[in-house]
Enzyme design. Structure first.
Site, short mmCIF file in Angstrom:
data_model
loop_
_atom_site.label_atom_id
_atom_site.label_comp_id
_atom_site.label_asym_id
_atom_site.label_seq_id
_atom_site.Cartn_x
_atom_site.Cartn_y
_atom_site.Cartn_z
N ASP A 278 0.60 -1.38 -0.04
CA ASP A 278 0.05 -0.48 -0.25
C ASP A 278 1.10 0.84 0.14
OD1 ASP A 278 -3.15 0.63 1.46
OD2 ASP A 278 -2.18 1.60 0.13
C1 GLC Z 1 -4.10 4.42 -0.43
C2 GLC Z 1 -5.00 3.36 -0.06
C3 GLC Z 1 -4.92 2.45 -0.78
C4 GLC Z 1 -5.22 2.59 -2.00
C5 GLC Z 1 -3.63 3.13 -2.39
C6 GLC Z 1 -3.94 3.75 -3.47
O1 GLC Z 1 -3.41 4.83 0.85
O2 GLC Z 1 -4.68 2.54 1.61
O3 GLC Z 1 -6.10 1.92 -0.59
O4 GLC Z 1 -4.70 2.16 -3.39
O5 GLC Z 1 -3.49 4.04 -1.16
O6 GLC Z 1 -3.99 4.88 -3.87
#
Ligand code: GLC
Length: 713
Positions: A278
């Site tokens: 993430d």
């Molecule tokens: C965000 C979220 C995740 C998302 C990623 C890309 O912080 O936690 O769910 O897919 O970053 O945007």
């Protein structure tokens, strides 16, 4: 060159390409970055030199909470052309973004889709989102989110499928099928589909205090019986990627845990895709203070099994040197690169690297998509109370449509919308005006509460739209109190004091405390954040064009003091627990939802009464629409393992079916319970199916009382 030949198998193409790659080119495939306008030329030069694994189209870490404008097709194709035509090996770049519940046509939030208890509808919604996303030249969505959530204070409860592992697993698999579709006869994805991503692996919803990103403590017993089933179902459905979560679980950051990423996900579940971190969660291992710096963060995450790093670039800066120093093995690096390349081959990226400019959004059947979104919104709405006021009479003369959400547009879309023009959704006031052309619709667009009261005083019936803003939930948007936002209860109390027939509609992304509203409202409709056509769908339900059939995918507490209050709690050794100041039962239980008609569920049969451990039991009932109106009922089957070596829930959902019945119609509904349903992760860290008695209950919510039993001998 085999890797360029689509007639070779994916495996042959991967091995042929891998053998040609330098260390720097391999590392580059394990990297995902955002390409900002500033510094773009340096990044393009880097792509020419080593290639790039993936680009993310979210510019900010809180992509779910701000409306974004993603890169257009021209930009996607321009960068892709450099990777394909100007880098040494021409490996295409995977472009990804968060398409959580719709891209251009926004569907209801995932929690509302779960409330429909209709996996096929979620599969269709995901397929539509895939078609729109693919038409924009985007290959990968970071969805479905499948975190089990038992704490409505946590803002991201909006994004998942609620508190139950069985429901979550069915929905997760359906969403993966919808996004990715079936592979063709050669194992390639078909056009119009996108790569899916099971997230956030794992246990993110157990954040202490309901505070996003916070620590989670989950026993292995609960992790495997409650939080992992949706991920296992997603892997079995063929999900191509999994995203590791931000938080620390049982003392280890999820993004640095070999136990979670390799032992369970890759080795035990057999996950063959690749794991992406993430947003910056590899670099954030330093904040968790489990490593001293980025080099150790890269080593810890990569060795744990995290294949591709989103945004924080610890791999870019240190992975090659770690491999040269022998601290990361070439085998591990090749394993990660194989996984990434295999996904790219399967997606057909080498054959179709560019956005297909004549399959653009406008060529898609957008009216059909909007109709599907409207239908899904209505079917996910949950009727929590109705003393007969709903459906509104078509000859209603003076209807007040008031409240903070009567004229609201943006909130209808919920959190996680990207390329949509936020003013697209209609308002409830307009939708009811269109649906009741003969009626006088009384409103107070000023939003002044006294003007709302004046409108209500003039009306024969009042529709009050309450709820919470999309900005109050989603990522990083948690609450300590689940009461409705300030002022709404006072407005309701004042309106209730007028003694007018009062229907309350609640637009919300989480369970909110309706404890002082439910007793006095004549009708209470939970509309969630219902998507692009949410206002129209609300009118469809209020006027009876659609008979609501949604059920709660999460328990609705009476107040935050009860949290957690999920239905599938364990038996306790002593008397039933109590509070001195509040009942211990939720205001509305998991699986609950009313209809404009009534259903009877009877004729329970459980056959055979005794079954061998490998056998299957069939549980059957007759469901009858005993009312005057056609409708849909979600028949639910709950199970209890009566005596087990480890403590087990008092009951667990193990089957459901949404059935449409005309007035007076009956239907036999059956559920098959086999080893999968009867086993649990038990003593000695093994899945066990223990002999003994099992009880089943079948009904219309988690308090189902129609009881049967059988024995495993
Ligand atoms: C965000 C979220 C995740 C998302 C990623 C890309 O912080 O936690 O769910 O897919 O970053 O945007």
């Amino acid at each position: 060159m085999k890797y360029k030949d689509p007639n070779c198998s994916v495996g042959e193409r991967v091995e042929d390409l891998l053998a040609r790659m330098t260390l720097e080119e391999k590392v580059a495939q394990c990297v995902q970055i955002y390409i900002p306008p500033e510094g773009r030329e340096e990044i393009l030069a880097r792509i020419r030199k080593t290639g790039l694994g993936s680009r993310i189209l979210s510019a900010v870490p809180l992509g779910g909470s701000v409306t974004q404008r993603t890169a257009g097709i021209a930009d996607l194709n321009e960068v892709q052309r450099i990777a394909v035509e100007e880098s040494r090996l021409g490996i295409p770049i995977l472009s990804g973004m968060d398409v959580i519940h719709g891209q251009h046509t926004v569907f209801p939030i995932p929690l509302a889709m779960a409330a429909a208890f209709d996996p096929a509808a979620l599969e269709q919604a995901s397929a539509i989102a895939a078609a729109e996303t693919a038409s924009m030249g985007i290959h990968w969505t970071f969805a479905p989110m499948m975190d089990i959530a038992r704490d409505p204070r946590w803002g991201r409860i909006i994004e998942g499928y609620g508190e139950d592992p069985y429901l979550g697993a069915q929905m997760a698999a359906a969403a993966v099928r919808g996004f990715q579709g079936e592979l063709d006869e050669k194992g390639y994805a078909r056009p119009g589909r996108v790569l899916a991503c099971a997230k956030h692996y794992v246990g993110y919803g157990a954040a202490e205090g309901g505070r996003d990103y916070n620590t989670g403590e989950i026993t292995d017993h609960t992790l495997r019986n409650i939080y992992l089933p949706p991920f296992k179902a997603a892997v079995q459905a063929g999900v191509g990627t999994v995203m590791s979560a931000f938080h620390d679980l049982n003392g280890e950051p999820a993004s640095g845990s070999r136990y979670l990423l390799t032992d369970i996900l890759k080795d035990e579940f057999g996950f063959e895709g690749f794991i992406v971190s993430d947003w910056a969660s590899v670099g954030e291992l330093v904040n968790h203070r489990v490593v001293a710096g980025e080099r150790d963060a890269a080593a810890l995450a990569f060795d744990a099994g995290l294949d591709m790093e989103m945004i924080s670039e610890c791999y870019t800066h240190h992975l090659a040197e770690l491999v040269q120093a022998g601290e990361i093995s070439t085998q591990r690096l090749d394993d990660a690169v194989r996984r990434v390349l295999a996904v790219k081959f399967r997606l057909g990226l080498f054959e179709r690297p560019y956005a297909d400019t004549d399959r653009q959004l406008e060529q898609l059947p957008l009216d059909e998509y909007r109709a599907a979104s409207r239908r899904a919104a209505a079917r996910g709405m949950v009727l929590l109370k109705n003393n007969g006021l709903l459906p509104l009479k078509p000859d209603a003369r003076r209807v007040a449509v008031i409240g903070p959400y009567a004229h609201e547009r943006r909130t209808m879309l919920g959190s996680w919308v990207n390329d949509i023009l936020a003013d697209e959704p209609g308002t409830l006031a307009d939708a009811l005006r269109a649906a009741l052309p003969e009626a006088q619709i009384l409103t107070a667009p000023s939003g002044l509460y006294d003007e709302m009261l004046m409108a209500a005083a003039e009306a024969d019936v009042v529709v009050l739209a309450l709820g919470e803003s999309h900005a109050r939930n989603g990522e990083y948007n948690c609450v300590a109190s689940i009461e409705l936002p300030a002022g709404q209860q006072a407005l309701f109390d004042a309106l209730a004091g007028l003694g007018k027939p009062l229907a309350v509609v609640v637009y919300t992304g989480r369970p909110v405390a309706l404890t002082r509203i439910a007793p006095q409202a004549d009708a209470l409709l939970l509309a969630w954040h219902p998507g692009s056509l949410g206002a129209e769908a609300t009118a469809d339900v209020l006027l009876g064009a659609v008979n609501p059939g949604g059920k709660l995918p999460v328990s609705f507490p009476r107040g935050e003091g009860q949290i957690p209050v999920h239905y599938n709690h364990n038996s306790t050794g002593r008397f039933n627990p109590r509070y001195h100041d509040m009942p211990v039962t939720p205001l509305f239980p998991f699986g609950f939802g009313l209809s404009y008609t009534r259903f009877a569920i009877d004729g329970l049969e459980v056959q055979p009464q005794a079954v061998q451990p490998g056998g299957r039991v069939r549980v059957s009932v007759t469901v009858t629409n005993i009312g005057e109106r056609d409708g849909e009922e979600v028949v639910q089957c709950y199970l209890q393992d009566c005596v087990s070596r480890l403590t087990r829930p008092v009951r667990e959902l193990k089957g459901f079916e949404r059935v449409a019945l005309q007035a007076g119609e009956s239907r036999r509904v059956s559920f098959e319970l086999g080893a999968e349903e009867l086993s649990y992760y038990g003593p000695g860290g093994r899945w066990v199916l223990e002999p003994g008695e099992f009880k089943v209950w079948v009904g219309s919510d988690s308090n189902a009382s129609l009881e049967g039993s059988f024995r495993v001998v």
